[in-house]
Design a protein around this motif. Sequence first.
Motif, PDB file in Angstrom:
ATOM      1  N   GLY A   1      13.012   7.354  21.855  1.00  0.00           N
ATOM      2  CA  GLY A   1      12.308   6.092  21.642  1.00  0.00           C
ATOM      3  C   GLY A   1      11.575   6.132  20.315  1.00  0.00           C
ATOM      4  O   GLY A   1      11.717   7.098  19.555  1.00  0.00           O
ATOM      5  N   PRO A   2      10.774   5.097  20.008  1.00  0.00           N
ATOM      6  CA  PRO A   2      10.002   5.121  18.764  1.00  0.00           C
ATOM      7  C   PRO A   2       9.007   6.279  18.776  1.00  0.00           C
ATOM      8  O   PRO A   2       8.573   6.720  19.831  1.00  0.00           O
ATOM      9  N   SER A   3       8.687   6.746  17.582  1.00  0.00           N
ATOM     10  CA  SER A   3       7.885   7.949  17.368  1.00  0.00           C
ATOM     11  C   SER A   3       6.389   7.675  17.547  1.00  0.00           C
ATOM     12  O   SER A   3       5.944   6.537  17.408  1.00  0.00           O
ATOM     13  N   GLU A   4       5.617   8.718  17.887  1.00  0.00           N
ATOM     14  CA  GLU A   4       4.158   8.542  17.937  1.00  0.00           C
ATOM     15  C   GLU A   4       3.419   9.816  17.569  1.00  0.00           C
ATOM     16  O   GLU A   4       3.938  10.913  17.732  1.00  0.00           O
TER      17      GLU A   4
ATOM     18  N   HIS B   1       7.522   5.176   9.760  1.00  0.00           N
ATOM     19  CA  HIS B   1       8.848   5.309  10.375  1.00  0.00           C
ATOM     20  C   HIS B   1       9.417   3.968  10.817  1.00  0.00           C
ATOM     21  O   HIS B   1      10.621   3.718  10.717  1.00  0.00           O
ATOM     22  N   ASP B   2       8.536   3.091  11.355  1.00  0.00           N
ATOM     23  CA  ASP B   2       9.071   2.035  12.207  1.00  0.00           C
ATOM     24  C   ASP B   2       7.898   1.111  12.581  1.00  0.00           C
ATOM     25  O   ASP B   2       6.815   1.611  12.878  1.00  0.00           O
ATOM     26  N   PRO B   3       8.083  -0.188  12.631  1.00  0.00           N
ATOM     27  CA  PRO B   3       6.984  -1.051  13.103  1.00  0.00           C
ATOM     28  C   PRO B   3       6.609  -0.762  14.556  1.00  0.00           C
ATOM     29  O   PRO B   3       5.540  -1.135  15.009  1.00  0.00           O
ATOM     30  N   LEU B   4       7.501  -0.070  15.284  1.00  0.00           N
ATOM     31  CA  LEU B   4       7.204   0.285  16.674  1.00  0.00           C
ATOM     32  C   LEU B   4       6.531   1.653  16.799  1.00  0.00           C
ATOM     33  O   LEU B   4       6.120   2.045  17.887  1.00  0.00           O
ATOM     34  N   ALA B   5       6.434   2.392  15.689  1.00  0.00           N
ATOM     35  CA  ALA B   5       5.795   3.703  15.737  1.00  0.00           C
ATOM     36  C   ALA B   5       4.316   3.528  16.052  1.00  0.00           C
ATOM     37  O   ALA B   5       3.716   2.507  15.738  1.00  0.00           O
ATOM     38  N   SER B   6       3.736   4.550  16.673  1.00  0.00           N
ATOM     39  CA  SER B   6       2.331   4.450  17.054  1.00  0.00           C
ATOM     40  C   SER B   6       1.521   5.598  16.471  1.00  0.00           C
ATOM     41  O   SER B   6       1.888   6.761  16.608  1.00  0.00           O
TER      42      SER B   6
ATOM     43  N   SER C   1       6.407   0.606  26.752  1.00  0.00           N
ATOM     44  CA  SER C   1       7.144  -0.664  26.600  1.00  0.00           C
ATOM     45  C   SER C   1       7.835  -0.760  25.241  1.00  0.00           C
ATOM     46  O   SER C   1       8.706  -1.596  25.041  1.00  0.00           O
ATOM     47  N   ARG C   2       7.470   0.141  24.297  1.00  0.00           N
ATOM     48  CA  ARG C   2       8.133   0.098  22.984  1.00  0.00           C
ATOM     49  C   ARG C   2       9.612   0.464  23.087  1.00  0.00           C
ATOM     50  O   ARG C   2      10.412   0.074  22.248  1.00  0.00           O
ATOM     51  N   THR C   3       9.951   1.267  24.084  1.00  0.00           N
ATOM     52  CA  THR C   3      11.340   1.693  24.229  1.00  0.00           C
ATOM     53  C   THR C   3      12.215   0.468  24.467  1.00  0.00           C
ATOM     54  O   THR C   3      12.044  -0.246  25.444  1.00  0.00           O
ATOM     55  N   GLN C   4      13.108   0.229  23.546  1.00  0.00           N
ATOM     56  CA  GLN C   4      13.913  -0.988  23.650  1.00  0.00           C
ATOM     57  C   GLN C   4      15.131  -0.759  24.524  1.00  0.00           C
ATOM     58  O   GLN C   4      15.837   0.230  24.374  1.00  0.00           O
ATOM     59  N   THR C   5      15.356  -1.672  25.445  1.00  0.00           N
ATOM     60  CA  THR C   5      16.542  -1.532  26.282  1.00  0.00           C
ATOM     61  C   THR C   5      17.742  -2.046  25.474  1.00  0.00           C
ATOM     62  O   THR C   5      17.618  -2.922  24.627  1.00  0.00           O
ATOM     63  N   ILE C   6      18.866  -1.443  25.765  1.00  0.00           N
ATOM     64  CA  ILE C   6      20.098  -1.797  25.068  1.00  0.00           C
ATOM     65  C   ILE C   6      20.730  -2.981  25.793  1.00  0.00           C
ATOM     66  O   ILE C   6      20.895  -2.943  27.012  1.00  0.00           O
ATOM     67  N   GLY C   7      21.068  -4.030  25.065  1.00  0.00           N
ATOM     68  CA  GLY C   7      21.595  -5.246  25.683  1.00  0.00           C
ATOM     69  C   GLY C   7      23.022  -5.068  26.211  1.00  0.00           C
ATOM     70  O   GLY C   7      23.769  -4.198  25.769  1.00  0.00           O
ATOM     71  N   ALA C   8      23.373  -5.929  27.173  1.00  0.00           N
ATOM     72  CA  ALA C   8      24.708  -5.870  27.774  1.00  0.00           C
ATOM     73  C   ALA C   8      25.802  -6.097  26.732  1.00  0.00           C
ATOM     74  O   ALA C   8      26.895  -5.514  26.826  1.00  0.00           O
ATOM     75  N   ASP C   9      25.522  -6.914  25.728  1.00  0.00           N
ATOM     76  CA  ASP C   9      26.524  -7.181  24.684  1.00  0.00           C
ATOM     77  C   ASP C   9      26.841  -5.912  23.891  1.00  0.00           C
ATOM     78  O   ASP C   9      27.999  -5.650  23.537  1.00  0.00           O
ATOM     79  N   ILE C  10      25.787  -5.116  23.659  1.00  0.00           N
ATOM     80  CA  ILE C  10      26.005  -3.865  22.908  1.00  0.00           C
ATOM     81  C   ILE C  10      26.781  -2.863  23.762  1.00  0.00           C
ATOM     82  O   ILE C  10      27.714  -2.219  23.276  1.00  0.00           O
TER      83      ILE C  10
ATOM     84  N   PHE D   1      24.461   0.967  18.994  1.00  0.00           N
ATOM     85  CA  PHE D   1      25.854   1.146  19.431  1.00  0.00           C
ATOM     86  C   PHE D   1      26.142   2.615  19.745  1.00  0.00           C
ATOM     87  O   PHE D   1      26.829   2.936  20.707  1.00  0.00           O
ATOM     88  N   VAL D   2      25.601   3.471  18.906  1.00  0.00           N
ATOM     89  CA  VAL D   2      25.760   4.919  19.129  1.00  0.00           C
ATOM     90  C   VAL D   2      25.055   5.326  20.420  1.00  0.00           C
ATOM     91  O   VAL D   2      25.612   6.068  21.245  1.00  0.00           O
ATOM     92  N   ALA D   3      23.834   4.815  20.619  1.00  0.00           N
ATOM     93  CA  ALA D   3      23.078   5.145  21.841  1.00  0.00           C
ATOM     94  C   ALA D   3      23.826   4.648  23.070  1.00  0.00           C
ATOM     95  O   ALA D   3      23.942   5.355  24.077  1.00  0.00           O
ATOM     96  N   ALA D   4      24.362   3.423  22.997  1.00  0.00           N
ATOM     97  CA  ALA D   4      25.103   2.869  24.138  1.00  0.00           C
ATOM     98  C   ALA D   4      26.341   3.709  24.416  1.00  0.00           C
ATOM     99  O   ALA D   4      26.633   4.042  25.572  1.00  0.00           O
TER     100      ALA D   4
END
Lengths: 445, 445
Positions: free
Chosen positions: A232-235, A259-264, A19-28, A213-216
Amino acid sequence: MLTELNAGDLQALKEWLKSRTQTIGADIYGAAAGIIDQVRAQGDQALKDLTKQFDKVDIDTLRLTEAQIDELAAQADPAFVKALKGARDNILEFHEAQKQNSFLLNRPNGVYLGQRVIPLDAVGIYVPGGRAQYPSSVLMNAIPAKVAGVKRIVMMTPPAANGLVEPNIACAARLAGITELYVTGGAQAIAAMAYGTESIAPVDKIVGPGNAFVAAAKKLVYGTVDIDMIAGPSEILVIADSGADPAFVAADLLSQAEHDPLASAMFVTTDAGLIRKVKEELQKQSAFLPKKDIVEASLANYGRSILCESMEQCLEIANQIAPEHLELMVENPMNWLGQVRHAGSVFLGYYTCESIGDYYGGTNHVLPTSGTAKFSSALGVDAFVKRSSFLHYTKEQLEQDSAAIQTLATAEHLQAHATAAAIRTPSITADDQKARAAADAKEPQ
Amino acid sequence: MLTELNAGDLQALKEWLKSRTQTIGADIYGAAAGIIDQVRAQGDQALKDLTKQFDKVDIDTLRLTEAQIDELAAQADPAFVKALKGARDNILEFHEAQKQNSFLLNRPNGVYLGQRVIPLDAVGIYVPGGRAQYPSSVLMNAIPAKVAGVKRIVMMTPPAANGLVEPNIACAARLAGITELYVTGGAQAIAAMAYGTESIAPVDKIVGPGNAFVAAAKKLVYGTVDIDMIAGPSEILVIADSGADPAFVAADLLSQAEHDPLASAMFVTTDAGLIRKVKEELQKQSAFLPKKDIVEASLANYGRSILCESMEQCLEIANQIAPEHLELMVENPMNWLGQVRHAGSVFLGYYTCESIGDYYGGTNHVLPTSGTAKFSSALGVDAFVKRSSFLHYTKEQLEQDSAAIQTLATAEHLQAHATAAAIRTPSITADDQKARAAADAKEPQ
């Protein structure tokens, strides 16, 4: 700082990690699509306009000359250059060993077939700009392409304030053998590499990390060109036995967490006392880290310790998680490696901290995250080649096989497929296959 | 029936070929997503309900027993079975040659590193049902997985009217070594393989062709599991010289055209007379084909002939198109193979019709379409393994490299990465790297 977990909580942990993998929003996606359209319509001018708009930099010429790259690279700290050269040599050695050969099989009657391994014509490497500069990523993305035999490797990166690139990045490009470097970043760089502009010829594949933006943009151009995985975020998952120094274990968990607050950072052991000592070390060491806040958030969110009954159970948990990085901080780690079925990269023994692999040892640091190590691999030479098969038949052998081919094609109601064989062997029909099968049936078993 | 084209029209042709790839509508994604939700919520019961709804078949047990598979396979025509066995043996031989080995590199001071090639745990193969049954596709999808060493290969296919599967499909499953076969098709089968149900354990990767709902479902579950490419319409490009029999050329173009009105058959030659003769043959041969209407639509839409000035130009056009199938119907075809940079599979000489490769020769028939051969490959053993790297360092070698690692990590502002090395080598600091670089600079060049 590590939440203690039972083996029974594993399913929840797996879901949570994913669930850490963030989906890219439609606006992006919308913004990236708009930028791609602008680059396709206006080419180089769009790149300059968008760089002015987003990076606040005026650029006259998009491409740096080789002399400029050399000059910038010469400004890097000699100690850094020497370290990066050592890394480059080790990365080269490992990736050379990954190369696949073409093969050829010969059969009777002049039949031969095989597979050629062919490098991609042209590859684009995106390198993020801004405050965080990762020269190590330049090496990790460019060297496998170089080893694969890709002739044209393009690099694009946002300009520094002076319209050029940071010396460390120029140095990495130079050591990786990149000579075609453009100072444009963001979705506009991805569009330029996918579709080309007046001054940038398009490539066949785009790799490298970037912001949303690059990912999108990479996802949007996929199909026109190939892309690498969107990471995705690193673990990390560390398995340690009683012989492991708790200070080492803690240092390695912290190197992931920064790395990231989402890293595990996950710690698995059969030694309850070690968990306690590692927690103490985490407290002690994190106090001195510049990225203390990120580290604490990461450990609070996704830091886990799991006490197991046996090494077998430790390894089974690792296989369930399929971590990007797995450390086996145990005695005789090679005795256990065979039980690791799913891990991007494995670090063996008490002295192999993940950061050796991140920077220096030679293995690639672009690895499958969020459990995708179950079915995917590190970036490597394979990502920059394709396999093209070939087959040669003769009239003699086709006369042997034509009846079988006609039988199979007819069974699939593809009559023209059957005809293509039949027209070359006018005396052979599908009935011959019936005769052969009947003869088989009569033979004594 | 072939539209004549100049080399100058090539860009338009490339765009046109790509445009054949049909996008999946939002309504189909919506329906597939609904089905996936239903299967996740209700498991086996959803599979039975949806099979009743879409296939109009009541199924009691989803899985066929091995005895049932054997019994069905025994009903296949012996001539077909013998032909399929020949194909299986050739496909096995080719894919065995694709296997990659793990490797190990040793360095001084007890350092070693390498890469293990590990089969996926479990793979699912989707096999379409309905009127068109493709036993050859079962072999082409299952055999590479088997050769890769995948232990669990699941097959799912819509039930025949009697709730079982067609004898030819059962026969192909049996010859490919598949023992876990479920009679459920459509998006519900994809959902079951991705998420599992009470009676079907989930897999790690799903491959195989299917209709738009199957394709949509595969895209939706991608990430949870891996998937293969979603294939576009098929294409062939035939290069022939004056030695080629126009009847053979026409037969091969027709074998492509009969697949689909969107299929593309392209003919490239330096011999204007041959174009005329091939067109006559197309007229003559197509009149007898059961799929005459499809063939005529396909040739009218995407049939092309291109007259070139030299073989070099013929090959350059092939490289521009990057066709799924490329035939070199020329004398000494191996002299030209080296100039083919982009093609899924190449068929060499006057007697190697594409249908040999589709059915029998051993190369895989699951190939990159619509120009993606520029960057992607046939389905093969590689698709069913992942590469996992490993690295072992010792205290002795880390003392050599710690300063460099600290230097690189510090340059990227990742202090905890530096600490993980430093804490294992307390006497070594990043300053040592400066000293080393300075010493280097003093050495006579």
